[in-house]
Design a protein around this motif. Structure first.
Motif, mmCIF file in Angstrom:
data_model
loop_
_atom_site.group_PDB
_atom_site.id
_atom_site.type_symbol
_atom_site.label_atom_id
_atom_site.label_comp_id
_atom_site.label_asym_id
_atom_site.label_seq_id
_atom_site.Cartn_x
_atom_site.Cartn_y
_atom_site.Cartn_z
ATOM 1 N N VAL A 558 0.838 -1.211 0.000
ATOM 2 C CA VAL A 558 0.000 0.000 0.000
ATOM 3 C C VAL A 558 0.864 1.248 0.000
ATOM 4 O O VAL A 558 0.541 2.257 -0.648
ATOM 5 C CB VAL A 558 -0.944 -0.016 1.229
ATOM 6 C CG1 VAL A 558 -1.574 1.353 1.457
ATOM 7 C CG2 VAL A 558 -2.023 -1.072 1.047
ATOM 8 N N GLU A 559 1.978 1.201 0.737
ATOM 9 C CA GLU A 559 2.843 2.377 0.845
ATOM 10 C C GLU A 559 3.881 2.467 -0.279
ATOM 11 O O GLU A 559 4.689 3.402 -0.300
ATOM 12 C CB GLU A 559 3.556 2.361 2.201
ATOM 13 C CG GLU A 559 2.592 2.535 3.370
ATOM 14 C CD GLU A 559 3.298 2.562 4.718
ATOM 15 O OE1 GLU A 559 2.860 3.335 5.595
ATOM 16 O OE2 GLU A 559 4.292 1.817 4.883
ATOM 17 N N ASP A 560 3.855 1.525 -1.210
ATOM 18 C CA ASP A 560 4.782 1.526 -2.337
ATOM 19 C C ASP A 560 4.376 2.611 -3.327
ATOM 20 O O ASP A 560 3.341 2.499 -3.999
ATOM 21 C CB ASP A 560 4.783 0.150 -3.004
ATOM 22 C CG ASP A 560 5.775 0.055 -4.155
ATOM 23 O OD1 ASP A 560 6.478 1.049 -4.436
ATOM 24 O OD2 ASP A 560 5.846 -1.022 -4.780
ATOM 25 N N GLU A 561 5.160 3.663 -3.422
ATOM 26 C CA GLU A 561 4.835 4.802 -4.284
ATOM 27 C C GLU A 561 4.874 4.432 -5.769
ATOM 28 O O GLU A 561 4.339 5.153 -6.610
ATOM 29 C CB GLU A 561 5.817 5.958 -4.019
ATOM 30 C CG GLU A 561 5.766 6.508 -2.601
ATOM 31 C CD GLU A 561 4.490 7.290 -2.333
ATOM 32 O OE1 GLU A 561 3.787 7.636 -3.306
ATOM 33 O OE2 GLU A 561 4.193 7.549 -1.155
ATOM 34 N N GLY A 562 5.508 3.322 -6.090
ATOM 35 C CA GLY A 562 5.623 2.941 -7.490
ATOM 36 C C GLY A 562 4.361 2.304 -8.051
ATOM 37 O O GLY A 562 4.273 2.062 -9.252
ATOM 38 N N ARG A 563 3.383 2.021 -7.205
ATOM 39 C CA ARG A 563 2.150 1.382 -7.680
ATOM 40 C C ARG A 563 1.162 2.417 -8.192
ATOM 41 O O ARG A 563 1.179 3.577 -7.770
ATOM 42 C CB ARG A 563 1.497 0.587 -6.551
ATOM 43 C CG ARG A 563 2.289 -0.634 -6.154
ATOM 44 C CD ARG A 563 1.503 -1.533 -5.219
ATOM 45 N NE ARG A 563 2.233 -2.773 -5.010
ATOM 46 C CZ ARG A 563 2.183 -3.820 -5.817
ATOM 47 N NH1 ARG A 563 1.426 -3.784 -6.895
ATOM 48 N NH2 ARG A 563 2.883 -4.913 -5.556
ATOM 49 N N ALA A 564 0.293 1.968 -9.101
ATOM 50 C CA ALA A 564 -0.734 2.855 -9.639
ATOM 51 C C ALA A 564 -1.631 3.317 -8.500
ATOM 52 O O ALA A 564 -2.022 2.536 -7.628
ATOM 53 C CB ALA A 564 -1.560 2.120 -10.697
ATOM 54 N N GLU A 565 -1.986 4.615 -8.533
ATOM 55 C CA GLU A 565 -2.716 5.206 -7.403
ATOM 56 C C GLU A 565 -4.075 4.569 -7.209
ATOM 57 O O GLU A 565 -4.503 4.323 -6.076
ATOM 58 C CB GLU A 565 -2.870 6.714 -7.629
ATOM 59 C CG GLU A 565 -3.548 7.413 -6.467
ATOM 60 C CD GLU A 565 -3.510 8.915 -6.620
ATOM 61 O OE1 GLU A 565 -4.603 9.514 -6.648
ATOM 62 O OE2 GLU A 565 -2.405 9.494 -6.711
ATOM 63 N N GLU A 566 -4.794 4.267 -8.283
ATOM 64 C CA GLU A 566 -6.135 3.713 -8.155
ATOM 65 C C GLU A 566 -6.105 2.352 -7.460
ATOM 66 O O GLU A 566 -6.905 2.059 -6.572
ATOM 67 C CB GLU A 566 -6.791 3.601 -9.530
ATOM 68 C CG GLU A 566 -8.259 3.174 -9.475
ATOM 69 C CD GLU A 566 -9.110 4.099 -8.624
ATOM 70 O OE1 GLU A 566 -10.006 3.581 -7.903
ATOM 71 O OE2 GLU A 566 -8.878 5.324 -8.645
#
Length: 640
Positions: A558-566
């Motif tokens: 969840v805290e991984d900034e590299g994932r798509a926001e949606e």
């Protein structure tokens, strides 16, 4: 360690969380707010209209008793002690005394309307290996029968005396399974006493006037013990009726001190004089007529139709609220009866300071208040063995002509103040069956006699989510989403779909709050007597620790900034919901373990706050107190 409350944090709650909380509160209000309040007001008006009148009830010495039994309580079957094998009586009674002597029968600390109360009776659960029984937010873990089943054969989980006692109760259970299945339609009494009952009915015809006079005298005498201590009858009545529709108060209303939760404010005994509706003056015909009230009194029967609308509603409520593990749709009992657990009860009236008076009929002192047995397979029977004894040596109580010297069972049609109640005395060794839909449509209470009493209540518990096999399969399902590298031992999640993650977190909470904390809340009672549950609970705790690791990995994703926001947003919402629930439940269980009532228990019975770990515990991937993590996820959602 004091766990801070999430709502005390300074960081503002996100609009998303406010919306979620508002939706949750709105749903709760719709379910238990407006409609519940309206029904409570209507009940209150009706019961105020009933006032101080007592609803009539009939016992064996009253005319019309057998006819009332046949017409309104046909699901009740009495099996006199003489109809059971003498050898079985001896083994069962010796077993009950052994269990008490070893300290296996203990009062449960149960949860009712967000308050902890002790049961008035001492209890133990026996049954199929790995089975549990849940009532009043309390899960009891069964001591196994110790039959010749392969699951327990050869296991030295308890001493020989306890094994022999458990096996004797399994023999009683086997007898009940066979006997209940052989009952024919219309059976009420066992053959050995039918002739006596008929003779008694004939005798009553010659002494009608005497019975009527005796009944009046008896009612007058009882009225002195029902004088009000606190007043506020209307409030007391309405609260007690509310509890009947929402809770099984199995064993929780034995004393005024322990039963305070029933009144909502202050407890009181029955107010006013005895009812002017006297059982001895009631004749139950094919169609019950309004009972003989004075010209200025409103007949109880006139209230029946006002209550009937709510009777249907409450049956639906009961179906939805009888135990958290009730499946949808509920299982229905078909085929041969197989009782899978027995709940053993023990109570000595001499040791109870203030037993409550039965409030509606004036039946006498209650050991167990009005209730339905909960968390059972629909339409399954209940079989009860009753054993009264003078002392721990097992001297049976004999003799005594007064019905109130015996322990008695009281029955009433749920939400019906028109049909008279039924009161049935139980001699030592008597059994009774509640079959068909009697437990659903009627309520029963247990009225205290003059001596100590054991009962063995055999049930077909609804165990679709209440067996060790079930929860082990749930663990396997959750852990199937966890990959462990065979070389490094590092962990990763296989599937990050929100539906999969949500399911894993639900199982995580179920293991912690429905099994581990339930087990340890009951202290060392199981390990002292029987070690059967020790190894399975240790394995459940190991699985739960792996689920803590899975939650840590979930948080990292969840805290991984590299994932798509949606995708992250939906994952964050799922995680936040699970963590908030977990945090609140941990706080509740912690408070319960350290409550004033819990502190009164001896160390071997006192609740254990487990699982619990300190802030710097290197063996745990996440802290016990989840407030900071919840705050981090809320902040993340706030920024999205």
């Amino acid at each position: 360690m004091t766990v801070p409350c999430v709502r005390a944090l300074q960081r503002p709650t996100s609009p998303l969380m406010k919306a979620r909380q508002c939706k949750h509160n709105s749903r709760n209000m719709k379910r238990s707010g407006d409609s519940e309040g309206e029904k409570r007001r209507k009940r209150r008006r009706l019961l105020q209209e009933l006032g101080d009148q007592k609803i009539p009830f009939l016992g064996p010495s009253d005319r019309g008793f057998q006819q009332l039994w046949d017409s309104s309580y046909s699901g009740l079957v009495l099996k006199k002690s003489c109809s059971l094998p003498t050898e079985l009586h001896g083994r069962v009674q010796a077993a009950l005394l052994t269990l008490r002597r070893k300290g296996c029968l203990l009062r449960d600390l149960v949860r009712v309307r967000d308050r902890d109360v002790f049961t008035a009776v001492s209890r133990a659960l026996l049954g199929e290996p790995g089975h549990t029984y849940r009532y009043l937010d309390t899960r009891l873990f069964a001591i196994p029968w110790h039959s010749e089943d392969a699951d327990v054969k050869g296991q030295n989980c308890c001493d020989p005396d306890l094994r022999a006692a458990c096996k004797a109760l399994w023999e009683l259970n086997t007898f009940f399974c066979s006997d209940v299945s052989q009952l024919k339609e219309g059976d009420r009494l066992t053959q050995c006493v039918k002739g006596e009952a008929e003779a008694k009915q004939s005798e009553e015809g010659d002494t009608e006037s005497k019975h009527s006079e005796d009944s009046k005298n008896s009612e007058g005498g009882d009225s002195e013990s029902r004088q009000s201590e606190e007043g506020d009858t209307e409030s007391k009545h309405s609260e007690e009726w509310d509890i009947e529709s929402k809770h099984s108060d199995e064993g929780c209303s034995g004393t005024k001190q322990e039963g305070e939760w029933e009144t909502g404010s202050k407890h009181s005994s029955e107010e006013g004089e005895s009812s002017q509706v006297k059982p001895g003056e009631t004749i139950v015909g094919a169609e019950t007529q309004p009972l003989g009230l004075g010209p200025q009194e409103k007949p109880v029967a006139q209230l029946k139709h006002s209550l009937s609308d709510y009777h249907i509603e409450d049956k639906e409520e009961q179906a939805s609220e009888q135990g958290c593990s009730q499946p949808s749709p509920p299982q229905v009992c078909t085929g041969p009866v197989k009782f899978n657990v027995t709940l053993l009860n023990y109570m000595d009236p001499a040791a109870m300071s203030q037993l409550k008076e039965e409030p509606y009929y004036g039946m006498g002192k209650m050991a167990v208040g009005w209730h339905h047995d909960e968390n059972l397979i629909t339409h399954s029977p209940v079989a009860v063995y009753s054993y009264s004894c003078h002392d721990d040596k097992g001297e049976s109580s004999e003799g005594g002509s007064a019905e109130k010297a015996f322990w008695r069972i009281g029955l009433k049609v749920a939400w019906d103040i028109h049909t008279p109640g039924l009161m049935l005395p139980l001699e030592s060794g008597d059994c009774y069956y509640m079959r068909d839909d009697l437990n659903c449509t009627h309520q029963h209470c247990v009225l205290a006699g003059e001596t100590a009493r054991f009962s063995s209540t055999h049930r077909v518990a609804e165990c679709s989510s209440g067996t060790l096999t079930y929860i082990q399969s749930q663990c396997q399902e959750a852990l199937s989403n966890l990959h462990t590298d065979p070389e490094t031992g590092s962990h990763s999640l296989l599937d990050l779909l929100p539906t999969t993650l949500r399911r894993c977190e639900e199982i995580h909470n179920e293991v912690e709050f429905e099994w581990l904390r339930q087990y340890w809340f009951q202290g060392q009672r199981y390990t002292r007597f029987c070690s059967w549950w020790t190894s399975p609970m240790e394995q459940l705790e190991k699985d739960w620790r792996l689920m803590e690791t899975m939650t840590m990995l979930f948080l990292a994703s969840v805290e991984d900034e590299g994932r798509a926001e949606e995708g992250r947003r939906e994952m964050a919402e799922t995680l936040l919901s699970a963590l908030t629930d977990r945090h609140q439940q941990r706080q509740t269980w912690r408070d319960r373990c350290h409550s004033n009532l819990a502190q009164t228990l001896p160390p071997e019975e006192a609740p254990v706050d487990r699982p619990f770990w300190g802030v710097d515990d290197p063996g745990m991937p996440l802290p016990f107190d989840l407030a900071d993590i919840i705050n981090r996820v809320e902040s993340l959602l706030w920024r999205m």
